[in-house]
Design an enzyme around this catalytic site. Structure first.
Site, PDB file in Angstrom:
ATOM      1  N   CYS A   7       6.040  -4.067  -4.509  1.00 17.64           N
ATOM      2  CA  CYS A   7       5.003  -4.907  -5.101  1.00 17.64           C
ATOM      3  C   CYS A   7       5.537  -6.339  -5.093  1.00 17.64           C
ATOM      4  O   CYS A   7       6.549  -6.625  -5.746  1.00 17.64           O
ATOM      5  CB  CYS A   7       4.760  -4.427  -6.534  1.00 17.64           C
ATOM      6  N   ASN A   8       4.887  -7.190  -4.335  1.00 14.34           N
ATOM      7  CA  ASN A   8       5.354  -8.586  -4.261  1.00 14.34           C
ATOM      8  C   ASN A   8       5.192  -9.301  -5.588  1.00 14.34           C
ATOM      9  O   ASN A   8       5.987 -10.169  -5.938  1.00 14.34           O
ATOM     10  CB  ASN A   8       4.559  -9.346  -3.206  1.00 14.34           C
ATOM     11  N   THR A   9       4.128  -8.931  -6.302  1.00 15.67           N
ATOM     12  CA  THR A   9       3.852  -9.625  -7.558  1.00 15.67           C
ATOM     13  C   THR A   9       4.987  -9.361  -8.546  1.00 15.67           C
ATOM     14  O   THR A   9       5.505 -10.284  -9.188  1.00 15.67           O
ATOM     15  CB  THR A   9       2.490  -9.155  -8.109  1.00 15.67           C
ATOM     16  N   TYR A  34      -1.912  -6.506 -11.069  1.00 13.19           N
ATOM     17  CA  TYR A  34      -0.902  -7.341 -11.740  1.00 13.19           C
ATOM     18  C   TYR A  34      -1.103  -8.818 -11.399  1.00 13.19           C
ATOM     19  O   TYR A  34      -0.648  -9.691 -12.127  1.00 13.19           O
ATOM     20  CB  TYR A  34       0.503  -6.951 -11.263  1.00 13.19           C
ATOM     21  N   GLY A  35      -1.731  -9.069 -10.262  1.00 19.19           N
ATOM     22  CA  GLY A  35      -1.777 -10.423  -9.705  1.00 19.19           C
ATOM     23  C   GLY A  35      -2.469 -11.449 -10.572  1.00 19.19           C
ATOM     24  O   GLY A  35      -2.324 -12.642 -10.351  1.00 19.19           O
ATOM     25  N   CYS A  69       1.412  -9.081   0.040  1.00 18.26           N
ATOM     26  CA  CYS A  69       1.001  -8.133  -1.008  1.00 18.26           C
ATOM     27  C   CYS A  69       0.933  -6.780  -0.324  1.00 18.26           C
ATOM     28  O   CYS A  69       0.370  -6.671   0.774  1.00 18.26           O
ATOM     29  CB  CYS A  69      -0.369  -8.513  -1.562  1.00 18.26           C
ATOM     30  N   THR A  70       1.510  -5.759  -0.953  1.00 19.15           N
ATOM     31  CA  THR A  70       1.600  -4.468  -0.259  1.00 19.15           C
ATOM     32  C   THR A  70       0.245  -3.765  -0.152  1.00 19.15           C
ATOM     33  O   THR A  70       0.128  -2.776   0.566  1.00 19.15           O
ATOM     34  CB  THR A  70       2.628  -3.547  -0.950  1.00 19.15           C
ATOM     35  N   HIS A  71      -0.758  -4.259  -0.854  1.00 13.89           N
ATOM     36  CA  HIS A  71      -2.104  -3.713  -0.641  1.00 13.89           C
ATOM     37  C   HIS A  71      -2.705  -4.190   0.693  1.00 13.89           C
ATOM     38  O   HIS A  71      -3.563  -3.532   1.256  1.00 13.89           O
ATOM     39  CB  HIS A  71      -3.057  -4.157  -1.756  1.00 13.89           C
ATOM     40  N   ASP A  96       4.802   0.485  -7.607  1.00  9.43           N
ATOM     41  CA  ASP A  96       3.764  -0.537  -7.363  1.00  9.43           C
ATOM     42  C   ASP A  96       2.787  -0.532  -8.532  1.00  9.43           C
ATOM     43  O   ASP A  96       2.737   0.423  -9.318  1.00  9.43           O
ATOM     44  CB  ASP A  96       3.004  -0.264  -6.055  1.00  9.43           C
ATOM     45  N   SER A  97       2.012  -1.610  -8.621  1.00  6.94           N
ATOM     46  CA  SER A  97       0.978  -1.670  -9.648  1.00  6.94           C
ATOM     47  C   SER A  97      -0.117  -0.637  -9.392  1.00  6.94           C
ATOM     48  O   SER A  97      -0.875  -0.320 -10.292  1.00  6.94           O
ATOM     49  CB  SER A  97       0.344  -3.063  -9.657  1.00  6.94           C
ATOM     50  N   GLU A 141      -8.395  -1.130  -4.974  1.00  7.04           N
ATOM     51  CA  GLU A 141      -8.165  -0.108  -6.018  1.00  7.04           C
ATOM     52  C   GLU A 141      -9.464   0.650  -6.329  1.00  7.04           C
ATOM     53  O   GLU A 141      -9.444   1.825  -6.629  1.00  7.04           O
ATOM     54  CB  GLU A 141      -7.627  -0.759  -7.298  1.00  7.04           C
TER      55      GLU A 141
HETATM   56  N1  DGL Z   1       0.559  -4.605  -4.284  1.00  5.81           N
HETATM   57  C1  DGL Z   1       1.031  -5.579  -5.175  1.00  5.81           C
HETATM   58  C2  DGL Z   1       1.699  -6.739  -4.491  1.00  5.81           C
HETATM   59  O1  DGL Z   1       2.364  -6.492  -3.500  1.00  5.81           O
HETATM   60  C3  DGL Z   1       0.309  -5.863  -6.430  1.00  5.81           C
HETATM   61  C4  DGL Z   1      -1.033  -6.390  -6.421  1.00  5.81           C
HETATM   62  C5  DGL Z   1      -1.628  -6.507  -7.800  1.00  5.81           C
HETATM   63  O2  DGL Z   1      -1.481  -5.574  -8.617  1.00  5.81           O
HETATM   64  O3  DGL Z   1      -2.267  -7.524  -8.041  1.00  5.81           O
HETATM   65  O4  DGL Z   1       1.612  -7.872  -4.896  1.00  5.81           O
END
Ligand code: DGL
Length: 270
Positions: free
Chosen positions: A70-72, A39-40, A194-196, A7-8, A162
């Site tokens: 990480c979906n992104t 990353y988004g 988003c996994t966050h 993940d990011s 974060e």
């Molecule tokens: N947790 C990530 C996702 O699922 C990344 C979010 C990010 O870094 O912006 O998209």
């Protein structure tokens, strides 16, 4: 015998937690690119290059199979990686498909033509890059017809998580839910893309109200990984030790991870 989780930053820990509970005998190596999160807000090339660097590190740690938790990265880089880069004896899988299969009432690998499903109005909450990629709508269109999707790019939420600023994260989630409702007053399902965001799941559910079913990825990904490894046990790589790797400050990242998972987590430098 290790499987990599990428993940990011900290969000993939929601997936790590679920896969560890579902597959306690498998050692997982986690890689958080905290130095480059979020990353988004990055462009697709940037996300591609950073994701490759992380996945290479996980291959080096003895993982033959890596889950992009990480979906992104799944939305912006996975297809290009699979087409041009992933070595023949390795696999990289994303987190989109298990979620969409659940939403469209399908079992793993059911590639039958798209059909009508129970949900009709879906709210998608995701990062700006995931929303811009339209990967969710594309994957959904392969499987379902007549589903109206309204996407809300949730700027700022990942940064706040974060940074450990959960008060800001909550305020942002509530304002993004309000913004979504102005576009789609009555969604019947909401996807935390988003996994966050599972770290804020109660706030999403509270802001959306009890009539909206919230789909969150962690358990769906865990089930899908268990099914995959049942069919492809050789994809559990040669690594034997679980580990937590970060490109960020290990002390700081360990403290945040410990707070989120409520057990002591020790990250080391990637
Ligand atoms: N947790 C990530 C996702 O699922 C990344 C979010 C990010 O870094 O912006 O998209």
């Amino acid at each position: 015998m290790a499987v990599g989780i990428f993940d990011s930053g900290l969000g993939g820990l929601t997936v790590l937690d679920a896969v560890t509970r579902r597959l306690p005998e498998v050692p997982f190596v986690y890689y958080g690119d905290n130095a480059h999160a979020p990353y988004g807000v990055r462009d697709a090339d940037d996300i591609y290059n950073l994701t490759i660097a992380g996945v290479e590190r996980l291959f080096a740690a003895g993982c033959d199979l890596v889950i992009l938790a990480c979906n992104t990265a799944s939305a912006a880089a996975l297809r290009r990686m699979q087409e041009n880069w992933v070595p023949r004896d390795k696999r990289v899988l994303g987190v989109f498909v298990p979620l969409i299969e659940a939403l469209t009432e399908r079992h793993w690998g059911d590639n039958s033509p798209p059909r009508e499903v129970a949900v009709k109005h879906v709210a998608l909450f995701a990062t700006p890059a995931t929303v811009a990629s339209r990967a969710f709508q594309r994957e959904l269109a392969f499987r379902a017809i007549g589903v109206d999707v309204e996407a809300q790019a949730c700027g700022g939420v990942v940064d706040a998580i974060e940074e450990g600023d959960m008060i800001l994260a909550e305020a942002l989630v509530r304002s993004h839910v309000d913004a979504l409702r102005r576009k789609m007053p009555r969604p019947d399902a909401a996807v935390l893309g988003c996994t966050h965001y599972p770290l804020m799941e109660k706030v999403f559910q509270d802001a959306l109200g009890p009539d909206v079913t919230v789909f969150s990825q962690a358990n769906l990904v865990a089930e899908s990984l268990a099914f995959y490894l049942g069919r492809r046990p050789e994809m559990i790589g040669p690594g034997t030790e679980p580990a937590f790797l970060t490109t960020g400050n290990p002390g700081r990242v360990s403290d945040r991870a410990t707070q989120f998972l409520r057990r002591r987590i020790e990250f080391v430098s990637a």
